[in-house]
Design an enzyme around this catalytic site. Structure first.
Site, mmCIF file in Angstrom:
data_model
loop_
_atom_site.group_PDB
_atom_site.id
_atom_site.type_symbol
_atom_site.label_atom_id
_atom_site.label_comp_id
_atom_site.label_asym_id
_atom_site.label_seq_id
_atom_site.Cartn_x
_atom_site.Cartn_y
_atom_site.Cartn_z
ATOM 1 N N GLU A 148 -6.674 4.667 7.885
ATOM 2 C CA GLU A 148 -6.433 6.100 7.640
ATOM 3 C C GLU A 148 -7.660 6.741 6.996
ATOM 4 O O GLU A 148 -7.987 7.894 7.288
ATOM 5 C CB GLU A 148 -5.183 6.279 6.767
ATOM 6 C CG GLU A 148 -3.921 5.973 7.572
ATOM 7 C CD GLU A 148 -2.783 5.409 6.769
ATOM 8 O OE1 GLU A 148 -2.788 5.500 5.531
ATOM 9 O OE2 GLU A 148 -1.852 4.848 7.398
ATOM 10 N N ASN A 188 0.860 -1.179 0.000
ATOM 11 C CA ASN A 188 0.000 0.000 0.000
ATOM 12 C C ASN A 188 0.903 1.238 0.000
ATOM 13 O O ASN A 188 1.533 1.544 1.001
ATOM 14 C CB ASN A 188 -0.889 -0.024 1.253
ATOM 15 C CG ASN A 188 -1.695 1.247 1.412
ATOM 16 O OD1 ASN A 188 -1.833 2.023 0.459
ATOM 17 N ND2 ASN A 188 -2.240 1.468 2.599
ATOM 18 N N LYS A 204 0.054 4.304 -0.232
ATOM 19 C CA LYS A 204 -0.592 5.486 0.364
ATOM 20 C C LYS A 204 -0.362 6.711 -0.536
ATOM 21 O O LYS A 204 -0.301 6.570 -1.748
ATOM 22 C CB LYS A 204 -0.072 5.713 1.782
ATOM 23 C CG LYS A 204 -0.057 4.441 2.618
ATOM 24 C CD LYS A 204 0.187 4.695 4.074
ATOM 25 C CE LYS A 204 0.291 3.377 4.807
ATOM 26 N NZ LYS A 204 0.262 3.489 6.225
ATOM 27 N N GLY A 230 2.540 1.669 10.641
ATOM 28 C CA GLY A 230 3.545 2.724 10.502
ATOM 29 C C GLY A 230 4.267 3.064 11.795
ATOM 30 O O GLY A 230 4.938 4.088 11.884
ATOM 31 N N SER A 251 3.289 -2.802 10.261
ATOM 32 C CA SER A 251 4.742 -2.901 10.451
ATOM 33 C C SER A 251 5.308 -4.261 10.040
ATOM 34 O O SER A 251 6.164 -4.822 10.730
ATOM 35 C CB SER A 251 5.124 -2.543 11.893
ATOM 36 O OG SER A 251 4.797 -1.182 12.143
ATOM 37 N N HIS A 253 -9.414 1.358 4.777
ATOM 38 C CA HIS A 253 -8.130 1.448 5.486
ATOM 39 C C HIS A 253 -8.317 2.353 6.706
ATOM 40 O O HIS A 253 -9.085 3.318 6.650
ATOM 41 C CB HIS A 253 -7.050 2.011 4.541
ATOM 42 C CG HIS A 253 -5.677 1.909 5.129
ATOM 43 N ND1 HIS A 253 -5.210 2.816 6.049
ATOM 44 C CD2 HIS A 253 -4.688 0.993 4.959
ATOM 45 C CE1 HIS A 253 -3.977 2.464 6.408
ATOM 46 N NE2 HIS A 253 -3.639 1.362 5.766
ATOM 47 N N GLU A 288 -5.638 -5.165 10.319
ATOM 48 C CA GLU A 288 -4.529 -4.260 10.617
ATOM 49 C C GLU A 288 -4.781 -3.519 11.930
ATOM 50 O O GLU A 288 -5.549 -2.536 11.954
ATOM 51 C CB GLU A 288 -4.392 -3.214 9.510
ATOM 52 C CG GLU A 288 -4.175 -3.785 8.126
ATOM 53 C CD GLU A 288 -3.558 -2.740 7.211
ATOM 54 O OE1 GLU A 288 -2.443 -2.950 6.759
ATOM 55 O OE2 GLU A 288 -4.199 -1.697 6.991
HETATM 56 C C1 PEP Z 1 -0.658 -0.085 5.881
HETATM 57 O O1 PEP Z 1 -0.561 1.023 5.407
HETATM 58 O O2 PEP Z 1 -1.652 -0.746 5.629
HETATM 59 C C2 PEP Z 1 0.422 -0.599 6.731
HETATM 60 C C3 PEP Z 1 0.273 -1.760 7.279
HETATM 61 O O3 PEP Z 1 1.539 0.212 6.894
HETATM 62 P P1 PEP Z 1 2.936 -0.236 7.564
HETATM 63 O O4 PEP Z 1 3.339 -1.536 6.929
HETATM 64 O O5 PEP Z 1 3.878 0.875 7.236
HETATM 65 O O6 PEP Z 1 2.710 -0.399 9.017
#
Ligand code: PEP
Length: 252
Positions: free
Chosen positions: A99, A10, A12, A175, A214, A97, A169
């Site tokens: 965000e 992803n 973003k 992140g 992460s 997501h 997630e």
């Molecule tokens: C994500 O954006 O869905 C995500 C899991 O980001 P990261 O791997 O950076 O934690």
């Protein structure tokens, strides 16, 4: 039931088109390695880069949108529809997501409309769910995520449900460098499969459920070795081609 592992990057709101294309120079090598490993891979660029990235994508390399509107066309300024994605050959979209839930007020009920709209156009939704740190610390993760699943999958038939990919997630792991333990991730993902079983019976065994938060080359193998975890949704570690290659290399 064997579910093919899926690794989706992803991006973003990162990468202008020239940067996206530079990443895609390595895509044939990535696709060859993924095929050797027997896994599916892909990336989710911004709307702006979708067409260019798709044009460079080797066969089987998924190019996904990061969002979609539930309508086909009309007075929805700034939005993009499933019909439009399909017209440029895009067949996946990330939905809900955390965000988007946080900054754009998306609810699971709104996600349900988007999921239905994507399925109606023959696209694959990658439906995200996950709890906040407060919910995790209160020990309420499973109940919270179950509700997101119930609302997101509401009114789907078994045939539709099996086309959806779920991405669990935990928000506190996105992140932050603080990934969930593989035991916690497996426990929640297996509970998600349990809810899907209540709705769709054995069809739930065909639904892929990814972990995200992460994921890095040094921890991906542990997640993907868990019986219910069918892949990963990866943010930061998907941005550089070297790191994405490493994720594929370390995945299985
Ligand atoms: C994500 O954006 O869905 C995500 C899991 O980001 P990261 O791997 O950076 O934690």
């Amino acid at each position: 039931m064997s579910r093919k592992k899926f690794l989706l990057g992803n991006w973003k709101m990162n990468k202008v088109p020239s940067e996206a294309l530079s990443f895609m120079e390595k895509a044939p090598e990535m696709a060859a390695l993924a095929s050797k490993k027997g896994i599916e891979i892909g990336v989710a660029p911004t709307f702006l880069c979708l067409e260019a990235v798709k044009a460079k994508a080797p066969k089987g390399f998924v190019v996904s949108a990061q969002n979609v509107n539930e309508h086909s066309s009309g007075a929805y300024t700034g939005e993009v529809s499933p019909l439009m994605l399909r017209a440029i050959g895009i067949d996946h979209a990330i939905i809900g997501h955390s965000e988007r839930r946080e900054y754009n007020g998306e609810t699971s009920k709104a996600c349900n409309l988007k999921i239905k709209a994507l399925l109606a156009e023959g696209l694959t939704p990658v439906y995200c769910c996950g709890e906040s740190l407060a919910t995790y610390e209160a020990g309420e993760t499973v109940d919270f995520v179950k509700t997101q699943i119930e609302e997101g999958f509401a009114d789907l038939t078994k045939e539709e449900a099996k086309k959806v990919v779920v991405a669990y997630e935990p928000i506190w792991a996105i992140g932050t460098g603080k990934s969930a333990s593989k035991e916690d991730a497996e426990k929640t993902i297996s509970a998600i499969r349990g809810v899907l079983k209540e709705f769709f019976g054995e069809t739930a065994e065909e639904i892929r459920i990814l972990y995200g938060g992460s994921v890095k080359p040094n921890n991906i193998k542990a997640y993907l070795a868990c019986p219910d975890i069918d892949g990963a949704l990866v943010g930061g570690a998907s941005l550089a081609p070297e790191s994405f290659m490493e994720l594929i290399e370390e995945s299985v």
